[in-house]
Design an enzyme around this catalytic site. Structure first.
Site, PDB file in Angstrom:
ATOM      1  N   HIS A  43      38.738 -10.794  30.073  1.00 28.60           N
ATOM      2  CA  HIS A  43      37.791  -9.800  29.562  1.00 28.60           C
ATOM      3  C   HIS A  43      38.027  -9.571  28.077  1.00 28.60           C
ATOM      4  O   HIS A  43      39.010 -10.043  27.523  1.00 28.60           O
ATOM      5  CB  HIS A  43      37.851  -8.502  30.365  1.00 28.60           C
ATOM      6  CG  HIS A  43      39.111  -7.710  30.225  1.00 28.60           C
ATOM      7  ND1 HIS A  43      40.330  -8.143  30.684  1.00 28.60           N
ATOM      8  CD2 HIS A  43      39.348  -6.497  29.669  1.00 28.60           C
ATOM      9  CE1 HIS A  43      41.257  -7.236  30.429  1.00 28.60           C
ATOM     10  NE2 HIS A  43      40.689  -6.228  29.807  1.00 28.60           N
ATOM     11  N   HIS A  59      38.780  -7.179  25.950  1.00 29.16           N
ATOM     12  CA  HIS A  59      39.650  -6.237  25.232  1.00 29.16           C
ATOM     13  C   HIS A  59      40.649  -6.978  24.323  1.00 29.16           C
ATOM     14  O   HIS A  59      41.192  -8.015  24.703  1.00 29.16           O
ATOM     15  CB  HIS A  59      40.391  -5.333  26.222  1.00 29.16           C
ATOM     16  CG  HIS A  59      39.493  -4.283  26.825  1.00 29.16           C
ATOM     17  ND1 HIS A  59      39.773  -3.654  28.014  1.00 29.16           N
ATOM     18  CD2 HIS A  59      38.316  -3.754  26.384  1.00 29.16           C
ATOM     19  CE1 HIS A  59      38.800  -2.779  28.273  1.00 29.16           C
ATOM     20  NE2 HIS A  59      37.911  -2.827  27.309  1.00 29.16           N
ATOM     21  N   ASP A 105      43.653  -6.581  23.459  1.00 28.43           N
ATOM     22  CA  ASP A 105      45.008  -6.884  23.913  1.00 28.43           C
ATOM     23  C   ASP A 105      45.030  -8.053  24.911  1.00 28.43           C
ATOM     24  O   ASP A 105      46.099  -8.422  25.402  1.00 28.43           O
ATOM     25  CB  ASP A 105      45.695  -5.638  24.491  1.00 28.43           C
ATOM     26  CG  ASP A 105      45.015  -5.087  25.726  1.00 28.43           C
ATOM     27  OD1 ASP A 105      43.769  -5.037  25.756  1.00 28.43           O
ATOM     28  OD2 ASP A 105      45.725  -4.696  26.676  1.00 28.43           O
ATOM     29  N   HIS A 106      43.874  -8.644  25.175  1.00 26.96           N
ATOM     30  CA  HIS A 106      43.778  -9.829  26.038  1.00 26.96           C
ATOM     31  C   HIS A 106      43.254 -11.061  25.304  1.00 26.96           C
ATOM     32  O   HIS A 106      43.503 -12.177  25.743  1.00 26.96           O
ATOM     33  CB  HIS A 106      42.900  -9.535  27.269  1.00 26.96           C
ATOM     34  CG  HIS A 106      43.521  -8.512  28.176  1.00 26.96           C
ATOM     35  ND1 HIS A 106      44.082  -8.841  29.388  1.00 26.96           N
ATOM     36  CD2 HIS A 106      43.719  -7.185  28.010  1.00 26.96           C
ATOM     37  CE1 HIS A 106      44.586  -7.743  29.945  1.00 26.96           C
ATOM     38  NE2 HIS A 106      44.370  -6.723  29.125  1.00 26.96           N
ATOM     39  N   HIS A 155      36.172  -2.605  35.254  1.00 25.04           N
ATOM     40  CA  HIS A 155      36.957  -2.255  34.058  1.00 25.04           C
ATOM     41  C   HIS A 155      36.104  -2.503  32.821  1.00 25.04           C
ATOM     42  O   HIS A 155      36.006  -1.656  31.937  1.00 25.04           O
ATOM     43  CB  HIS A 155      38.233  -3.088  34.061  1.00 25.04           C
ATOM     44  CG  HIS A 155      39.120  -2.889  32.870  1.00 25.04           C
ATOM     45  ND1 HIS A 155      39.793  -1.720  32.634  1.00 25.04           N
ATOM     46  CD2 HIS A 155      39.436  -3.720  31.834  1.00 25.04           C
ATOM     47  CE1 HIS A 155      40.503  -1.844  31.517  1.00 25.04           C
ATOM     48  NE2 HIS A 155      40.295  -3.044  31.011  1.00 25.04           N
ATOM     49  N   ASP A 158      42.742  -6.785  34.029  1.00 21.83           N
ATOM     50  CA  ASP A 158      42.925  -5.336  34.182  1.00 21.83           C
ATOM     51  C   ASP A 158      42.075  -4.785  35.323  1.00 21.83           C
ATOM     52  O   ASP A 158      41.561  -3.670  35.245  1.00 21.83           O
ATOM     53  CB  ASP A 158      42.553  -4.613  32.881  1.00 21.83           C
ATOM     54  CG  ASP A 158      43.556  -4.873  31.772  1.00 21.83           C
ATOM     55  OD1 ASP A 158      44.582  -5.530  32.032  1.00 21.83           O
ATOM     56  OD2 ASP A 158      43.304  -4.421  30.643  1.00 21.83           O
ATOM     57  N   HIS A 184      49.133  -6.131  33.045  1.00 21.28           N
ATOM     58  CA  HIS A 184      50.064  -5.122  32.527  1.00 21.28           C
ATOM     59  C   HIS A 184      51.152  -4.795  33.545  1.00 21.28           C
ATOM     60  O   HIS A 184      50.943  -4.907  34.754  1.00 21.28           O
ATOM     61  CB  HIS A 184      49.331  -3.803  32.213  1.00 21.28           C
ATOM     62  CG  HIS A 184      48.385  -3.882  31.064  1.00 21.28           C
ATOM     63  ND1 HIS A 184      48.753  -3.596  29.776  1.00 21.28           N
ATOM     64  CD2 HIS A 184      47.070  -4.216  31.020  1.00 21.28           C
ATOM     65  CE1 HIS A 184      47.697  -3.735  28.973  1.00 21.28           C
ATOM     66  NE2 HIS A 184      46.668  -4.114  29.715  1.00 21.28           N
TER      67      HIS A 184
HETATM   68 ZN   LIG Z   1      41.336  -4.168  29.459  1.00 17.27          ZN
END
Ligand SMILES: [Zn+2]
Length: 257
Positions: A56, A58, A60-61, A114, A131, A169
């Protein structure tokens, strides 16, 4: 064809895992939010990067993808979402991401909730679910509805019991504390918490988790079960019409927990 591979975590930021599928020569990474720890890992282990997968959009990915591509021009599998750039292979439900170096093919499962374009990759008993499903928990609803997330989790829960769940995570201990508040009589949660506490004490990941255990202990996968529904009803102080309403109450409750 080489089918002997393993999956290793590469740590990023505070609690992200960039999962690395690797053998002695090649590596593919899932959700590289930061390029630096991946580049260090590849150099230390003397591995050639051969593919990148993203679940996805985001940061941080996916934030590390451009810098990885500058050093390693490889295929990038990601969902149809313009917020993820430099993608060679846009994937939708039922598509397959072939990783020929490891002799595996990962099927794409669309799991909105999400985010609206979140996907998972499943194959060879491995599930990379970003996530959406966490150890004893699930992701927050940033773009989707409880109905969507409940359906997405149900699709993941329908996979075989021996599926190993690689989440984005390290949230398991916090999720287990919430799980025990929801379902204090569940003996699996106590045993899982003891195990996870020890793993974290020696700085090991609690992941991958096993889907069989998620199905029996993760409250977000058990919204139709009496103990979980009763806890949600008490929390809401009102009757709830069914599993999706139970899910919605649990998700809000966890946000405040
Ligand atoms: Zn995320």
């Amino acid at each position: 064809m080489n089918s002997s591979f393993r999956v290793e975590p590469i740590h990023a930021f505070n609690d992200n895992y960039i999962w690395c599928i690797r053998d002695h020569n090649a590596a593919a990474v899932v959700d590289p939010g930061d390029a630096n720890p991946v580049l260090e890992y590849l150099a230390t282990e003397k591995l050639r990067l051969t593919a990148i997968l993203a679940t996805h959009h985001h940061a941080d990915h996916v934030g590390g993808i451009p810098a990885l591509l500058a050093a390693h021009p490889v295929r990038v599998f990601a969902p149809f979402d313009d917020r993820i750039e430099a993608v060679s292979d846009r994937v939708a439900d039922g598509d397959v991401a072939e990783l020929p170096d490891f002799g595996i093919a990962l099927r794409v499962i669309e799991i909105p909730g999400h985010t609206r374009t979140h996907v998972a990759y499943y194959g060879a008993n491995l599930l990379f679910c970003g996530d959406t499903l966490f150890g004893c928990g699930c992701g927050r609803l940033f773009e989707g509805t409880p109905l969507q997330m409940h359906a997405s989790l149900a699709r993941l829960a329908a996979l075989p019991d021996d599926t190993r769940v690689y989440c984005g995570h390290e949230y398991t201990l916090s999720n287990l504390r919430f799980g025990r508040a929801v379902d204090p009589e569940n003996p699996l949660l106590r045993a899982w918490e003891q195990e996870a506490t020890e793993q974290r004490r020696i700085n090991r990941p609690t992941l991958p988790s096993l889907l069989a255990r998620e199905k029996r202990a993760n409250p977000f996968l058990r919204c139709g079960e009496p103990a979980v529904a009763a806890a949600a009803r008490r929390e809401a102080g009102a009757a709830l019409a069914g599993p999706v309403e139970v899910f919605a109450v649990l998700r809000e409750w966890k946000n405040r927990f």
